[in-house]
Each structure stands twice: as C-alpha cells, then as structure tokens.
Design an enzyme around this catalytic site. Structure first.
Site, PDB file in Angstrom:
ATOM      1  N   ALA A  72     -42.217 -18.969  15.555  1.00 41.37           N
ATOM      2  CA  ALA A  72     -42.304 -19.777  14.330  1.00 41.37           C
ATOM      3  C   ALA A  72     -42.874 -18.954  13.166  1.00 41.37           C
ATOM      4  O   ALA A  72     -43.078 -19.483  12.071  1.00 41.37           O
ATOM      5  CB  ALA A  72     -43.181 -21.007  14.580  1.00 41.37           C
ATOM      6  N   ALA A  80     -40.362 -13.277  13.030  1.00 43.59           N
ATOM      7  CA  ALA A  80     -39.313 -13.910  13.831  1.00 43.59           C
ATOM      8  C   ALA A  80     -38.248 -14.542  12.931  1.00 43.59           C
ATOM      9  O   ALA A  80     -37.054 -14.510  13.252  1.00 43.59           O
ATOM     10  CB  ALA A  80     -39.918 -14.962  14.760  1.00 43.59           C
ATOM     11  N   ARG A 101     -55.818 -11.088  12.267  1.00 42.62           N
ATOM     12  CA  ARG A 101     -57.236 -10.860  11.944  1.00 42.62           C
ATOM     13  C   ARG A 101     -57.673 -11.877  10.902  1.00 42.62           C
ATOM     14  O   ARG A 101     -57.019 -12.035   9.877  1.00 42.62           O
ATOM     15  CB  ARG A 101     -57.429  -9.452  11.401  1.00 42.62           C
ATOM     16  CG  ARG A 101     -58.889  -9.033  11.372  1.00 42.62           C
ATOM     17  CD  ARG A 101     -59.065  -7.792  10.538  1.00 42.62           C
ATOM     18  NE  ARG A 101     -58.562  -6.619  11.229  1.00 42.62           N
ATOM     19  CZ  ARG A 101     -59.348  -5.639  11.682  1.00 42.62           C
ATOM     20  NH1 ARG A 101     -60.635  -5.697  11.528  1.00 42.62           N
ATOM     21  NH2 ARG A 101     -58.815  -4.592  12.270  1.00 42.62           N
ATOM     22  N   GLN A 126     -49.038 -12.890  29.027  1.00 43.63           N
ATOM     23  CA  GLN A 126     -47.596 -12.642  28.890  1.00 43.63           C
ATOM     24  C   GLN A 126     -47.131 -11.559  29.869  1.00 43.63           C
ATOM     25  O   GLN A 126     -46.005 -11.620  30.375  1.00 43.63           O
ATOM     26  CB  GLN A 126     -47.260 -12.311  27.437  1.00 43.63           C
ATOM     27  CG  GLN A 126     -47.525 -13.544  26.555  1.00 43.63           C
ATOM     28  CD  GLN A 126     -47.135 -13.387  25.106  1.00 43.63           C
ATOM     29  OE1 GLN A 126     -46.668 -12.325  24.687  1.00 43.63           O
ATOM     30  NE2 GLN A 126     -47.320 -14.437  24.330  1.00 43.63           N
ATOM     31  N   VAL A 164     -44.516  -5.911  19.166  1.00 38.64           N
ATOM     32  CA  VAL A 164     -44.644  -5.782  17.708  1.00 38.64           C
ATOM     33  C   VAL A 164     -46.041  -6.228  17.266  1.00 38.64           C
ATOM     34  O   VAL A 164     -46.648  -5.652  16.375  1.00 38.64           O
ATOM     35  CB  VAL A 164     -43.559  -6.636  16.999  1.00 38.64           C
ATOM     36  CG1 VAL A 164     -43.730  -6.612  15.487  1.00 38.64           C
ATOM     37  CG2 VAL A 164     -42.167  -6.153  17.381  1.00 38.64           C
ATOM     38  N   GLY A 165     -46.562  -7.269  17.922  1.00 45.53           N
ATOM     39  CA  GLY A 165     -47.862  -7.855  17.541  1.00 45.53           C
ATOM     40  C   GLY A 165     -48.983  -6.827  17.654  1.00 45.53           C
ATOM     41  O   GLY A 165     -49.050  -6.093  18.641  1.00 45.53           O
ATOM     42  N   ASP A 199     -42.630   2.295  10.682  1.00 47.98           N
ATOM     43  CA  ASP A 199     -43.226   3.485  10.079  1.00 47.98           C
ATOM     44  C   ASP A 199     -42.173   4.583   9.924  1.00 47.98           C
ATOM     45  O   ASP A 199     -42.112   5.278   8.916  1.00 47.98           O
ATOM     46  CB  ASP A 199     -44.390   3.970  10.947  1.00 47.98           C
ATOM     47  CG  ASP A 199     -45.359   2.837  11.257  1.00 47.98           C
ATOM     48  OD1 ASP A 199     -46.045   2.393  10.329  1.00 47.98           O
ATOM     49  OD2 ASP A 199     -45.390   2.362  12.403  1.00 47.98           O
ATOM     50  N   ARG A 214     -39.922   3.690   7.064  1.00 51.00           N
ATOM     51  CA  ARG A 214     -40.619   3.929   5.793  1.00 51.00           C
ATOM     52  C   ARG A 214     -40.610   5.427   5.460  1.00 51.00           C
ATOM     53  O   ARG A 214     -40.387   5.824   4.311  1.00 51.00           O
ATOM     54  CB  ARG A 214     -42.078   3.465   5.911  1.00 51.00           C
ATOM     55  CG  ARG A 214     -42.254   1.961   5.932  1.00 51.00           C
ATOM     56  CD  ARG A 214     -43.656   1.591   6.386  1.00 51.00           C
ATOM     57  NE  ARG A 214     -43.908   0.157   6.250  1.00 51.00           N
ATOM     58  CZ  ARG A 214     -44.919  -0.485   6.819  1.00 51.00           C
ATOM     59  NH1 ARG A 214     -45.778   0.171   7.593  1.00 51.00           N
ATOM     60  NH2 ARG A 214     -45.086  -1.776   6.618  1.00 51.00           N
ATOM     61  N   HIS A 234     -49.678   2.831  15.987  1.00 53.82           N
ATOM     62  CA  HIS A 234     -49.218   2.085  14.800  1.00 53.82           C
ATOM     63  C   HIS A 234     -50.466   1.590  14.068  1.00 53.82           C
ATOM     64  O   HIS A 234     -50.875   0.444  14.184  1.00 53.82           O
ATOM     65  CB  HIS A 234     -48.329   0.913  15.192  1.00 53.82           C
ATOM     66  CG  HIS A 234     -48.064   0.000  14.031  1.00 53.82           C
ATOM     67  ND1 HIS A 234     -47.298   0.379  12.948  1.00 53.82           N
ATOM     68  CD2 HIS A 234     -48.513  -1.242  13.743  1.00 53.82           C
ATOM     69  CE1 HIS A 234     -47.278  -0.605  12.063  1.00 53.82           C
ATOM     70  NE2 HIS A 234     -48.015  -1.597  12.515  1.00 53.82           N
TER      71      HIS A 234
END
Ligand code: NAI
Length: 333
Positions: A13, A17, A92, A112, A129-130, A159, A162, A187
C-alpha cells in the site's frame, strides 16, 4: 504463454509499490509472455488503502495480471512465490535512533524470512528494498535456511541508475551510452559509486569514462558525494523519499536477474559476500555481477586502486557493525 508465477510485494500500500505494481502487471519485469498472480502484503491498518490499489490494478485492464491477493498474513503472502519484492519496512520516525530502526526492521525481516522458508518456492528470487536493505536481506536469509543464501539480494540499483545518469549528463550523452559503473557496499551514504571501470560509447566507439571525463577530482569527490547524497536531496525537495525511481530500479534489478545481462556488461546488486575483493564474508555487500540463466556471478579481477580500497573498507565496516547490531537485537528477543 507460460503458466502464471506467484509474485509477492510487501509494503504493497506504500509509495514504491504504487509505481512497481504497474511495471509487474505490464510485463516489463518478467517479460511479455509471463502471466503473474500478485500477492500484496501490508499491515492490517492499510487494508482499506490496499483495496483502492487493487481497484486500480483491475482497472489497468492488463492481460498478464491474473489473481490478486491482498493480505496481512505473511503465511498467505509467501505461498509458492517465485519472486519476492520486500519493500515494506518501518520508516525512521522523529527521535528514533538507528538502533531502534534496526530493531523494528530486524523483527519484520525475521518473520518474513521464516515465512519464505516455510512457504516459498526453494528457487525464489528475493529482492530487499526496505531499509536498511543490505542488513535486512542478511537477516531474512538467516531465517530461511532451506533457501540458498544467494537467492537473497538487496537493492543498490537505484544508486547505479543515479550514477549512470550523472555520468551521462556530465558527458552530454544519452544514459544508454554509459555502461558498467559500479556501486560497492552498503545502500547508505558510505556506498562507493565507482566510475573507474565504466565505459562510454561515443560515435560508435567504446572509451573508458575516466579518460573521457579527464577530471579525477570531479570523479573522486563531486560525483561520489552527489550519488551518496542523492536520496537525501530528493527527500529535501519532495518531502518524501524516492519512489518512482526506486520502483523502476527494483524492476530493473529483478528483470536482469530473471532475464540476464548482456555479454561484457554488469550491474550492481547487494549479495552475500564470498570474500571476493577481500570483502569480509557473510555480509550483504553490493558487487558488480553478471547474470546468466537466472544465476549471478560476482565479476572478478577488476583492479582496485588505493582510493577504492579505502572506500570499500569504510562501507564494509559499516555493514559489519549493522550485522552486530542486528545479532544483538535478535538475540535479545
Ligand atoms: P511507504 O512508507 O510509502 O510504504 C511502506 C509500506 O510498508 C507501508 O504501506 C507500510 O504499512 C508497509 N509495512 C510496514 N511494515 C510492514 C510489514 N511488517 N509487512 C508488510 N508491510 C509493511 O515507504 P516507501 O516509500 O514505499 O519505501 C519503502 C522502503 O523502501 C523504505 O524502507 C525506504 O527507506 C526504502 N527505500 C529503499 C531504497 C533503496 O534504494 N534500497 C530507495 C528508496 C526507498
């Protein structure tokens, strides 16, 4: 047309995503002949939002998208999945220490990992990714002993993208002309964006980026800092973290892992260190990898100069510290 595969997206959500799901449904990640069933995991309070996302997914009217399963239960979400995008994590909050963030996320990725272990296909490809992505991937793999450790990866593709875009802008060429820029390490702001092995195609001939840029000071400081701080710059301007570009990078990472890289080209992925380039083992470190038949291999034998060596050491130390913190948190539970 192949049989549908099950693909899970966590944090379904959320912002990233929202852009990622379209790419999956449109076939730009698993290919135009691969139907998918989507498993969408989020926390219970987000289920109403998820209903809206599902309405939009249905309204895309895309033929590759078959079943859609929204759930707050990891045991449902991870059932027989062939690919997992672990995007959801605890952000955070104000006043939160890095340790608190790690603690909150260590628990999520432990749960998970266990669900993957029990329910996913043993050849599942997992992309974390988190944040903190590298250490979350490490935690997840440690709680999924029945799945090979190389199936767990962390995203540094944003990265890389970019860095590639920044070099293309500096050289005034389109971004596809720049290849083989590397992101080493975590990362985080200790990552080392390295253009030493990158190439640029100028009027059909391939040249090393450092000799064309011809400005070591720019490459070793301005460029490096720009990439290290790019995420913070986006937050400062948008008041929210990178989402469209993060979702595109997640799609790029999984597509290359699924379909492969071109000969002579490599991409950066956070993978479990096997000691290559003198990096400590058992941390999830971003290396250049080449991919064939769904298997990646760390690109070997690239010369590492003293500057690069010192940067690699800073970022690997940070990852060892994160691993220690994660171990402390998990042992105290
Ligand atoms: P967001 O806050 O918009 O969405 C996160 C979603 O995760 C929320 O819907 C939340 O309810 C959900 N969530 C929280 N705990 C969960 C759990 N236990 N299980 C399932 N879902 C859960 O955040 P956004 O912008 O989508 O970013 C997600 C993560 O990606 C953040 O950790 C962010 O720092 C990270 N990120 C990583 C990047 C990378 O390059 N590796 C780049 C950009 C962001």
């Amino acid at each position: 047309m192949s049989e549908p595969i099950n693909v899970v997206v966590t944090g379904a959500a959320g912002q990233i995503a929202y852009s990622l799901l379209y790419q999956l449904a449109a076939g730009s990640v698993f290919g135009p002949n691969q139907p998918i069933n989507l498993r969408l995991l989020d926390i219970p309070v987000m289920m109403t939002v998820l209903d809206g996302v599902i309405m939009e997914l249905e309204d895309l009217a895309l033929p590759l998208l078959r079943e859609i399963t929204p759930t707050a239960d990891p045991n449902v979400a991870f059932k027989d999945v062939a690919a997992a995008f672990l995007v959801g994590s605890m952000p955070r909050k104000e006043g939160m220490e890095r340790k608190d963030l790690l603690a909150a996320n260590a628990e999520i990725f432990k749960v998970q990992g266990k669900a993957l272990d029990q329910h996913a296909r043993k050849d599942v490809k997992v992309l974390v990714v988190g944040n903190p992505a590298n250490t979350n991937a490490w935690i997840c793999s440690h709680h999924a002993p029945s799945i090979p450790k190389e199936n767990f990866t962390a995203m540094t593709r944003l990265d890389q993208n970019r860095a590639q875009a920044a070099l293309a802008a500096r050289l005034n060429v389109s971004v596809d002309k720049v290849k083989n820029v590397i992101i080493w390490g975590n990362h985080s702001s200790t990552q080392y964006p390295d253009a030493a092995h990158a190439t640029v195609n100028l009027q059909g001939s391939t040249k090393p980026v450092p000799s064309v840029v011809n400005d070591d000071n720019w490459l070793n400081t301005t460029f490096v800092e720009k990439i290290q701080k790019r995420g913070a710059a986006v937050i400062s301007a948008r008041k929210m973290s990178s989402a469209m570009s993060a979702a595109k990078a997640a799609g790029d990472h999984m597509r290359d892992w699924w379909i492969g890289t071109k000969p002579g080209e490599w991409v950066s992925m956070g993978v479990l260190s096997d000691g290559s380039y003198g990096i400590p083992r058992d941390i999830v470190f971003s290396f250049p990898v080449a991919i064939e038949n769904g298997q990646y291999k760390i690109v070997q034998g690239l010369p590492i100069n003293d500057l690069a060596r010192s940067k690699l050491s800073i970022t690997s130390k940070e990852l060892e510290e994160e691993r220690t913190e994660a171990n402390n948190v998990l042992q105290n539970k």
